[in-house]
Enzyme design. Sequence first.
Site, mmCIF file in Angstrom:
data_model
loop_
_atom_site.group_PDB
_atom_site.id
_atom_site.type_symbol
_atom_site.label_atom_id
_atom_site.label_comp_id
_atom_site.label_asym_id
_atom_site.label_seq_id
_atom_site.Cartn_x
_atom_site.Cartn_y
_atom_site.Cartn_z
ATOM 1 N N ASN A 98 0.879 -1.179 0.000
ATOM 2 C CA ASN A 98 0.000 0.000 0.000
ATOM 3 C C ASN A 98 0.911 1.221 0.000
ATOM 4 O O ASN A 98 1.493 1.563 1.023
ATOM 5 C CB ASN A 98 -0.887 -0.017 1.253
ATOM 6 C CG ASN A 98 -1.661 1.282 1.411
ATOM 7 O OD1 ASN A 98 -1.816 2.044 0.456
ATOM 8 N ND2 ASN A 98 -2.153 1.533 2.622
ATOM 9 N N TRP A 99 0.995 1.858 -1.148
ATOM 10 C CA TRP A 99 1.939 2.981 -1.266
ATOM 11 C C TRP A 99 1.421 4.269 -0.632
ATOM 12 O O TRP A 99 2.151 5.243 -0.533
ATOM 13 C CB TRP A 99 2.252 3.237 -2.740
ATOM 14 C CG TRP A 99 3.234 2.273 -3.330
ATOM 15 C CD1 TRP A 99 3.858 1.230 -2.689
ATOM 16 C CD2 TRP A 99 3.721 2.268 -4.677
ATOM 17 N NE1 TRP A 99 4.696 0.578 -3.562
ATOM 18 C CE2 TRP A 99 4.636 1.187 -4.790
ATOM 19 C CE3 TRP A 99 3.475 3.050 -5.801
ATOM 20 C CZ2 TRP A 99 5.306 0.892 -5.972
ATOM 21 C CZ3 TRP A 99 4.138 2.761 -6.990
ATOM 22 C CH2 TRP A 99 5.043 1.697 -7.068
ATOM 23 N N LYS A 100 0.155 4.297 -0.288
ATOM 24 C CA LYS A 100 -0.457 5.522 0.248
ATOM 25 C C LYS A 100 -0.209 6.682 -0.728
ATOM 26 O O LYS A 100 -0.204 6.462 -1.938
ATOM 27 C CB LYS A 100 0.083 5.835 1.644
ATOM 28 C CG LYS A 100 0.047 4.617 2.556
ATOM 29 C CD LYS A 100 0.288 4.957 3.985
ATOM 30 C CE LYS A 100 0.427 3.688 4.788
ATOM 31 N NZ LYS A 100 0.345 3.909 6.204
ATOM 32 N N HIS A 102 -9.364 1.341 5.293
ATOM 33 C CA HIS A 102 -8.053 1.579 5.903
ATOM 34 C C HIS A 102 -8.231 2.571 7.056
ATOM 35 O O HIS A 102 -9.030 3.501 6.961
ATOM 36 C CB HIS A 102 -7.076 2.132 4.854
ATOM 37 C CG HIS A 102 -5.655 2.125 5.333
ATOM 38 N ND1 HIS A 102 -5.168 3.075 6.207
ATOM 39 C CD2 HIS A 102 -4.625 1.279 5.087
ATOM 40 C CE1 HIS A 102 -3.892 2.809 6.465
ATOM 41 N NE2 HIS A 102 -3.539 1.721 5.795
ATOM 42 N N GLU A 156 -6.571 4.988 7.999
ATOM 43 C CA GLU A 156 -6.360 6.400 7.635
ATOM 44 C C GLU A 156 -7.622 6.990 7.009
ATOM 45 O O GLU A 156 -7.931 8.162 7.214
ATOM 46 C CB GLU A 156 -5.139 6.526 6.703
ATOM 47 C CG GLU A 156 -3.845 6.340 7.486
ATOM 48 C CD GLU A 156 -2.667 5.824 6.677
ATOM 49 O OE1 GLU A 156 -2.699 5.895 5.434
ATOM 50 O OE2 GLU A 156 -1.707 5.333 7.308
ATOM 51 N N GLU A 187 -5.079 -4.634 10.780
ATOM 52 C CA GLU A 187 -4.057 -3.604 10.903
ATOM 53 C C GLU A 187 -4.260 -2.839 12.207
ATOM 54 O O GLU A 187 -5.074 -1.893 12.260
ATOM 55 C CB GLU A 187 -4.165 -2.619 9.738
ATOM 56 C CG GLU A 187 -3.950 -3.255 8.385
ATOM 57 C CD GLU A 187 -3.334 -2.278 7.400
ATOM 58 O OE1 GLU A 187 -2.293 -2.612 6.824
ATOM 59 O OE2 GLU A 187 -3.867 -1.164 7.246
ATOM 60 N N GLY A 194 2.713 2.510 10.464
ATOM 61 C CA GLY A 194 3.657 3.607 10.229
ATOM 62 C C GLY A 194 4.407 4.053 11.477
ATOM 63 O O GLY A 194 5.050 5.097 11.474
ATOM 64 N N SER A 214 3.704 -1.979 10.169
ATOM 65 C CA SER A 214 5.167 -2.029 10.256
ATOM 66 C C SER A 214 5.742 -3.418 9.958
ATOM 67 O O SER A 214 6.726 -3.842 10.574
ATOM 68 C CB SER A 214 5.640 -1.514 11.620
ATOM 69 O OG SER A 214 5.216 -0.173 11.808
HETATM 70 C C1 PEP Z 1 -0.533 0.313 5.808
HETATM 71 O O1 PEP Z 1 -0.511 1.423 5.320
HETATM 72 O O2 PEP Z 1 -1.492 -0.409 5.534
HETATM 73 C C2 PEP Z 1 0.581 -0.103 6.671
HETATM 74 C C3 PEP Z 1 0.486 -1.237 7.282
HETATM 75 O O3 PEP Z 1 1.662 0.744 6.766
HETATM 76 P P1 PEP Z 1 3.105 0.408 7.441
HETATM 77 O O4 PEP Z 1 3.539 -0.929 6.910
HETATM 78 O O5 PEP Z 1 3.988 1.517 7.001
HETATM 79 O O6 PEP Z 1 2.891 0.361 8.927
#
Ligand code: PEP
Length: 254
Positions: free
Chosen positions: A10-12, A95, A97, A167, A173, A212
């Site tokens: 997931n590049w966001k 997600h 976010e 998640e 992050g 992460s």
């Molecule tokens: C995500 O954006 O879904 C995510 C898990 O990010 P990260 O791996 O950077 O924690």
Amino acid sequence: MSKRFLIAGNWKMNKNAQETRAFFNQLKNLLTPTIQSELLICPPFTSLETAAHYNQTTQIALGAQNVHPELKGAFTGEISPAFLKGLVSYVIIGHSERRTLFGETSAFINQKLHALLSAELKPILCVGESLQERKQNKAFSVIETELEEGLKGISADQASSLTIAYEPIWAIGTGETATPEIAEAIHAFIRKWLTNRFPQQANSIRLLYGGSLKSSNAQHLLSQPNIDGGLIGGASLEPNSFIEIARIADQIRK
Ligand code: PEP
């Protein structure tokens, strides 16, 4: 037979078209020997066309990071499932976010889910608790509510197109990862919930861990019985670290 892992990036809001081209050109050279796990990249909408040029040579599936539930109309700035059809196979919804920064409710996420299923696109539904909810011992009830509300009204047949990503918000992050035990406990809970609801499909629905995830912790997390892959933010931005996670996954399910 065990399921193929799904290793999803997931590049966001990272990588314009030029950076996307550079990523895939580098990645192409890392794909031999062949990777067995299914690879998926979810770039920003504006980089999807560029990424699609590499589909044939890399066999990497593409996904979108968001979608609007309506097919067309006066929804300034939104993207229809119809526009994504043919371009991506997966779409991330729910997600944290989107839930926290953009106020998306489970009811709205459920509308997106139905729109995706109607368009024959595969939803990746994200669920996860905040740090405060975990400290208050509410993790399981938060996940249960997100599953109940997010998956409302779907049939057993439709359930086979689902992927669920656990998640924990406190691990996204932040560099902090759920221990394999914490992650597995939630994944086993999700599997049980799915088994009650969709007994025939539950075992084949892939459950991803996200938060992460990186090459240094992938081995332990991906070895858990109910973890079928990862949704990876930061570590998916660099071809070497993304592919390293996929190679670790391949070693676990040879
Ligand atoms: C995500 O954006 O879904 C995510 C898990 O990010 P990260 O791996 O950077 O924690």
